[in-house]
Design a protein around this motif. Sequence first.
Motif, PDB file in Angstrom:
ATOM      1  N   UNK A  24       0.854  -1.192   0.000  1.00  0.00           N
ATOM      2  CA  UNK A  24       0.000   0.000   0.000  1.00  0.00           C
ATOM      3  C   UNK A  24       0.892   1.246   0.000  1.00  0.00           C
ATOM      4  N   UNK A  25       0.450   2.312  -0.642  1.00  0.00           N
ATOM      5  CA  UNK A  25       1.264   3.535  -0.682  1.00  0.00           C
ATOM      6  C   UNK A  25       1.716   4.019   0.698  1.00  0.00           C
ATOM      7  N   UNK A  26       0.875   3.853   1.708  1.00  0.00           N
ATOM      8  CA  UNK A  26       1.232   4.300   3.065  1.00  0.00           C
ATOM      9  C   UNK A  26       2.373   3.479   3.654  1.00  0.00           C
ATOM     10  N   UNK A  27       2.617   2.280   3.107  1.00  0.00           N
ATOM     11  CA  UNK A  27       3.651   1.397   3.642  1.00  0.00           C
ATOM     12  C   UNK A  27       4.957   1.438   2.856  1.00  0.00           C
ATOM     13  N   UNK A  28       5.044   2.300   1.855  1.00  0.00           N
ATOM     14  CA  UNK A  28       6.265   2.388   1.046  1.00  0.00           C
ATOM     15  C   UNK A  28       7.418   2.976   1.847  1.00  0.00           C
ATOM     16  N   UNK A  29       8.594   2.438   1.613  1.00  0.00           N
ATOM     17  CA  UNK A  29       9.799   2.995   2.237  1.00  0.00           C
ATOM     18  C   UNK A  29      10.231   4.237   1.462  1.00  0.00           C
ATOM     19  N   UNK A  73      -7.414  -1.139  -5.335  1.00  0.00           N
ATOM     20  CA  UNK A  73      -8.271  -0.096  -4.755  1.00  0.00           C
ATOM     21  C   UNK A  73      -7.553   0.742  -3.706  1.00  0.00           C
ATOM     22  N   UNK A  74      -6.586   0.150  -3.009  1.00  0.00           N
ATOM     23  CA  UNK A  74      -5.852   0.901  -1.983  1.00  0.00           C
ATOM     24  C   UNK A  74      -4.646   1.658  -2.551  1.00  0.00           C
ATOM     25  N   UNK A  75      -4.479   1.620  -3.890  1.00  0.00           N
ATOM     26  CA  UNK A  75      -3.376   2.330  -4.526  1.00  0.00           C
ATOM     27  C   UNK A  75      -2.131   1.490  -4.753  1.00  0.00           C
TER      28      UNK A  75
END
Length: 82
Positions: free
Chosen positions: A7-12, A38-40
């Motif tokens: 998910x984009x929020x979990x990208x380093x 759907x979550x990007x």
Amino acid sequence: MRLPLIAPADLSDAQKPLYADMKQGIASNFSDFRAVAENGALMGPWNPWLHEPVIGKAVWDLTKAMSMQASLPDAARQMRFW
């Protein structure tokens, strides 16, 4: 084995610029099939490239070069199953 989607929020920090570049490229050049969840999260070949961003960037740069500098028409370079 499939790698989990990221998910984009979990990208380093190393993954974020590659994600942004690939998402932009997908929208403009690879929009004939679903590539974003759907979550990007990026799906298909882009997901494993994000898991290894150094190698993924090299593969993505090659993909862009082959796609954008192609002399053959899309129908000759791509297989379509519909």
